[in-house]
Design a protein around this motif. Structure first.
Motif, PDB file in Angstrom:
ATOM      1  N   ILE A  36      78.305 -31.049  -6.586  1.00  0.00           N
ATOM      2  CA  ILE A  36      77.083 -30.285  -6.873  1.00  0.00           C
ATOM      3  C   ILE A  36      77.124 -29.748  -8.301  1.00  0.00           C
ATOM      4  O   ILE A  36      76.132 -29.853  -9.036  1.00  0.00           O
ATOM      5  N   ARG A  37      78.260 -29.181  -8.708  1.00  0.00           N
ATOM      6  CA  ARG A  37      78.384 -28.687 -10.080  1.00  0.00           C
ATOM      7  C   ARG A  37      78.272 -29.819 -11.090  1.00  0.00           C
ATOM      8  O   ARG A  37      77.665 -29.663 -12.149  1.00  0.00           O
ATOM      9  N   ILE A  38      78.875 -30.965 -10.749  1.00  0.00           N
ATOM     10  CA  ILE A  38      78.817 -32.115 -11.654  1.00  0.00           C
ATOM     11  C   ILE A  38      77.373 -32.566 -11.806  1.00  0.00           C
ATOM     12  O   ILE A  38      76.897 -32.814 -12.915  1.00  0.00           O
ATOM     13  N   GLY A  39      76.643 -32.649 -10.701  1.00  0.00           N
ATOM     14  CA  GLY A  39      75.237 -33.056 -10.750  1.00  0.00           C
ATOM     15  C   GLY A  39      74.388 -32.112 -11.588  1.00  0.00           C
ATOM     16  O   GLY A  39      73.539 -32.546 -12.358  1.00  0.00           O
TER      17      GLY A  39
ATOM     18  N   GLY B  94      65.239 -37.170 -15.331  1.00  0.00           N
ATOM     19  CA  GLY B  94      64.396 -38.358 -15.348  1.00  0.00           C
ATOM     20  C   GLY B  94      63.934 -38.767 -13.964  1.00  0.00           C
ATOM     21  O   GLY B  94      64.109 -38.057 -12.970  1.00  0.00           O
ATOM     22  N   ASP B  95      63.366 -39.940 -13.916  1.00  0.00           N
ATOM     23  CA  ASP B  95      62.823 -40.512 -12.699  1.00  0.00           C
ATOM     24  C   ASP B  95      63.967 -40.931 -11.772  1.00  0.00           C
ATOM     25  O   ASP B  95      64.920 -41.571 -12.211  1.00  0.00           O
ATOM     26  N   SER B  96      63.854 -40.598 -10.502  1.00  0.00           N
ATOM     27  CA  SER B  96      64.913 -40.948  -9.560  1.00  0.00           C
ATOM     28  C   SER B  96      65.029 -42.461  -9.378  1.00  0.00           C
ATOM     29  O   SER B  96      66.074 -42.959  -8.978  1.00  0.00           O
ATOM     30  N   GLU B  97      63.971 -43.199  -9.707  1.00  0.00           N
ATOM     31  CA  GLU B  97      64.028 -44.659  -9.614  1.00  0.00           C
ATOM     32  C   GLU B  97      65.069 -45.234 -10.581  1.00  0.00           C
ATOM     33  O   GLU B  97      65.692 -46.239 -10.295  1.00  0.00           O
ATOM     34  N   VAL B  98      65.247 -44.582 -11.726  1.00  0.00           N
ATOM     35  CA  VAL B  98      66.254 -45.028 -12.697  1.00  0.00           C
ATOM     36  C   VAL B  98      67.638 -44.935 -12.061  1.00  0.00           C
ATOM     37  O   VAL B  98      68.455 -45.839 -12.191  1.00  0.00           O
ATOM     38  N   LEU B  99      67.892 -43.848 -11.340  1.00  0.00           N
ATOM     39  CA  LEU B  99      69.192 -43.681 -10.693  1.00  0.00           C
ATOM     40  C   LEU B  99      69.360 -44.637  -9.519  1.00  0.00           C
ATOM     41  O   LEU B  99      70.455 -45.126  -9.265  1.00  0.00           O
TER      42      LEU B  99
ATOM     43  N   GLU C 250      74.355 -39.202  -4.967  1.00  0.00           N
ATOM     44  CA  GLU C 250      73.518 -38.759  -3.850  1.00  0.00           C
ATOM     45  C   GLU C 250      72.875 -37.414  -4.161  1.00  0.00           C
ATOM     46  O   GLU C 250      71.689 -37.204  -3.887  1.00  0.00           O
ATOM     47  N   ASN C 251      73.656 -36.494  -4.744  1.00  0.00           N
ATOM     48  CA  ASN C 251      73.106 -35.177  -5.101  1.00  0.00           C
ATOM     49  C   ASN C 251      72.010 -35.298  -6.153  1.00  0.00           C
ATOM     50  O   ASN C 251      71.021 -34.572  -6.120  1.00  0.00           O
ATOM     51  N   LEU C 252      72.204 -36.207  -7.102  1.00  0.00           N
ATOM     52  CA  LEU C 252      71.189 -36.397  -8.136  1.00  0.00           C
ATOM     53  C   LEU C 252      69.914 -37.002  -7.557  1.00  0.00           C
ATOM     54  O   LEU C 252      68.815 -36.741  -8.046  1.00  0.00           O
ATOM     55  N   LEU C 253      70.057 -37.807  -6.504  1.00  0.00           N
ATOM     56  CA  LEU C 253      68.892 -38.461  -5.899  1.00  0.00           C
ATOM     57  C   LEU C 253      68.145 -37.562  -4.922  1.00  0.00           C
ATOM     58  O   LEU C 253      67.011 -37.850  -4.568  1.00  0.00           O
ATOM     59  N   GLU C 254      68.784 -36.479  -4.472  1.00  0.00           N
ATOM     60  CA  GLU C 254      68.122 -35.571  -3.544  1.00  0.00           C
ATOM     61  C   GLU C 254      66.895 -34.963  -4.201  1.00  0.00           C
ATOM     62  O   GLU C 254      66.857 -34.721  -5.403  1.00  0.00           O
ATOM     63  N   GLU C 255      65.914 -34.713  -3.374  1.00  0.00           N
ATOM     64  CA  GLU C 255      64.709 -34.059  -3.866  1.00  0.00           C
ATOM     65  C   GLU C 255      65.065 -32.655  -4.323  1.00  0.00           C
ATOM     66  O   GLU C 255      65.799 -31.938  -3.637  1.00  0.00           O
TER      67      GLU C 255
END
Length: 169
Positions: free
Chosen positions: A94-97, A104-109, A127-132
């Motif tokens: 979580i801290r890293i994220g 940016g756009d989650s589609e890029v990830l 996964e944390n970066l992709l979470e809403e």
């Protein structure tokens, strides 16, 4: 470090300024310009790679790892920096994220397939970066509530002072 990089959407003038700053060894100015470009063009991961290169040249491997973390093909130097960045964040996904600050756009990830798994927590970070993101309305509601309490406190204090003066005089 003298490689030229071009990205379609970014003004060529800005890229040339960054390259001139690097040639003049004014890495601080180039770093600042790249930070501005990353906030303006968050989907351009090449900017993050270049900023990581600059941080490594400035002898900040942990910061370089922060910006190289989303790099697809990492060199051994990049892998070491990313591991050092993870350690500096306590290996907490979580801290890293949060530290990566990808806006940016989650589609890029989603399209980003990281070829190298540098550590077991890398997938958790993705996964944390992709979470809403959390509902920003909740944050605004808390701020509104705090301001309301402060304003009510000031109003009650003024009413109290007014009542005190009426009672004395």
């Amino acid at each position: 470090m003298n490689e030229v990089f071009f990205i379609d959407k970014i003004p060529v003038k800005t890229i040339k300024k960054i390259e001139k700053d690097i040639e003049k060894n004014d890495l601080g100015k180039a770093r600042d310009r790249l930070h501005g470009l990353i906030s303006t063009f968050p989907n351009e991961l090449d900017l993050r790679r270049k900023l990581g290169d600059i941080y490594m040249a400035l002898k900040y491997p942990s910061m370089a790892g922060r910006y190289w973390y989303l790099e697809k093909n990492k060199s051994p130097e990049m892998v070491k920096a990313c591991i050092q960045f993870e350690k500096s964040m306590g290996n907490d996904p979580i801290r890293i994220g949060r530290a990566i600050k990808f806006k940016g756009d989650s589609e890029v990830l989603k399209r980003l397939q990281l070829d190298q798994v540098i550590s077991p927590i890398q997938n958790k970070v993705k996964e944390n970066l992709l979470e809403e993101p959390e509902d920003p309305f909740k944050d605004k509601l808390v701020i509104f509530g705090c301001f309301s309490i402060i304003i009510l406190t000031i109003i009650f204090a003024l009413i109290g002072v007014y009542a005190l003066f009426n009672w004395i005089f």
